[in-house]
Design a protein around this motif. Structure first.
Motif, PDB file in Angstrom:
ATOM      1  N   ARG A 141     -61.828  23.280 -13.279  1.00 19.58           N
ATOM      2  CA  ARG A 141     -61.389  23.750 -13.005  1.00 19.58           C
ATOM      3  C   ARG A 141     -59.916  23.654 -14.424  1.00 19.58           C
ATOM      4  O   ARG A 141     -59.264  24.253 -14.832  1.00 19.58           O
ATOM      5  N   HIS A 163     -68.879  23.528 -11.284  1.00 14.26           N
ATOM      6  CA  HIS A 163     -68.269  22.450 -10.569  1.00 14.26           C
ATOM      7  C   HIS A 163     -67.413  23.689  -9.530  1.00 14.26           C
ATOM      8  O   HIS A 163     -67.966  24.813  -9.553  1.00 14.26           O
ATOM      9  N   ARG A 164     -66.681  23.368  -9.059  1.00 10.46           N
ATOM     10  CA  ARG A 164     -65.694  23.652  -8.253  1.00 10.46           C
ATOM     11  C   ARG A 164     -65.200  25.496  -8.927  1.00 10.46           C
ATOM     12  O   ARG A 164     -64.728  25.458 -10.043  1.00 10.46           O
ATOM     13  N   ASP A 169     -62.798  25.767  -2.578  1.00 12.69           N
ATOM     14  CA  ASP A 169     -64.934  25.711  -2.727  1.00 12.69           C
ATOM     15  C   ASP A 169     -65.316  24.168  -1.846  1.00 12.69           C
ATOM     16  O   ASP A 169     -66.157  24.554  -1.248  1.00 12.69           O
TER      17      ASP A 169
END
Length: 289
Positions: A141, A163-164, A169
């Protein structure tokens, strides 16, 4: 390692970013230089070409930027997101109003250069990781505020995975969560009590003792933070396929090979989105129409 068949992002997702960028660039009076120097009726063809080797990304975003600024512009993509680039390769051709092309140029190129740089950096790590093991390179992030969707798209263009996208998420229990909760076990139990049945739980661990605690509780993934290759190999053995293993922390071109060889499933890298250098793309006028 590129991703040549990556579908473009939905226009509805990209347009708000472009409108914000154009409002920032045009200010209160528009492009006073182009409007005063370039004749209103002049039309030409321009090409966007790569000055460096790399991987293309943000090309469809740049196309949309030109056409959002002036829907009459004719834009042809020659090398789409995910394509490998050599110096001099033409990635896009733009035909139409000279004023419109020049006024939209900087917004289009800023995003395409940024995204292509991310894709190129990602590709370099993916190639090394695949040469040493099975691990997928994933982003984090640590993205530019407001540009997360297109930067994560660029990671995919470079052969990486995401990833997120956001805090909603999945559950990712990190060191500060563990400290506040009073330990790995209470943090995991609290997360399981709160999360819905579709929400996966990952926990960050710094030691093998914490890893044993996490595996005893049962989680979907473990983030093995700042562990060297030998410790990672031990951690992978402890997990034994019962959860996804993710290595993280100070990963670069020099360190990723031994980390991938440890047998982890994922390697998360922040610098591919927060510190990757741009790939130099430039716009050149070819001919008047």
């Amino acid at each position: 390692m590129s991703q040549p068949h990556l579908p473009p992002l939905p226009h509805l997702l990209v347009e708000p970013l472009l409108r914000t960028a154009f409002l920032e660039d045009l200010g209160r009076a528009g492009d006073v230089t182009t409007d005063s120097v370039v004749p209103a009726g002049l039309r030409f063809e321009a090409v966007v070409a790569s000055r460096q080797p790399g991987v293309a990304a943000g090309i469809d975003v740049a196309r949309l930027a030109f056409q959002l600024y002036d829907p009459t512009l004719d834009v042809t993509v020659e090398r789409p997101d995910g394509a490998a680039l050599a110096p001099g390769d033409v990635v896009m051709r733009v035909r139409g109003s000279a004023r419109s092309i020049l006024s939209a140029e900087r917004v289009a190129l800023n995003l395409a250069c940024r995204m292509s740089g991310i894709a190129t950096a990602t590709s370099s790590l993916v190639e090394i990781a695949r040469a040493h093991g099975k691990a997928h390179v994933v982003c984090t992030r640590k993205t530019t505020p407001g540009l997360r969707a297109i930067e994560k798209h660029a990671v995919r263009a470079g052969g990486g995975s995401n990833h997120r996208f956001g805090l909603d998420d999945a559950v990712l229990i990190k060191d500060n969560h563990i400290a506040v909760a009073g330990g790995v076990v209470p943090a995991i139990r609290a997360a399981k009590a709160h999360a819905g049945h579709m929400v996966k739980i990952e926990v960050e661990v710094d030691t093998l003792d914490q890893l044993h605690e996490a595996m005893a509780e049962g989680v979907d993934a473990v983030l093995l933070d700042n562990m060297g290759p030998e410790l990672l190999r031990q951690a992978v053995g402890i997990v034994g396929g019962r959860a996804l293993t993710e290595a993280s922390g100070r990963i670069n071109r020099e360190t990723i090979g031994p980390i991938a060889a440890s047998g982890v499933d994922l390697i998360s890298v922040g610098w591919i989105t927060h510190s990757a250098p741009i790939l130099d793309l430039g716009l050149d006028a070819v001919t008047t129409l």
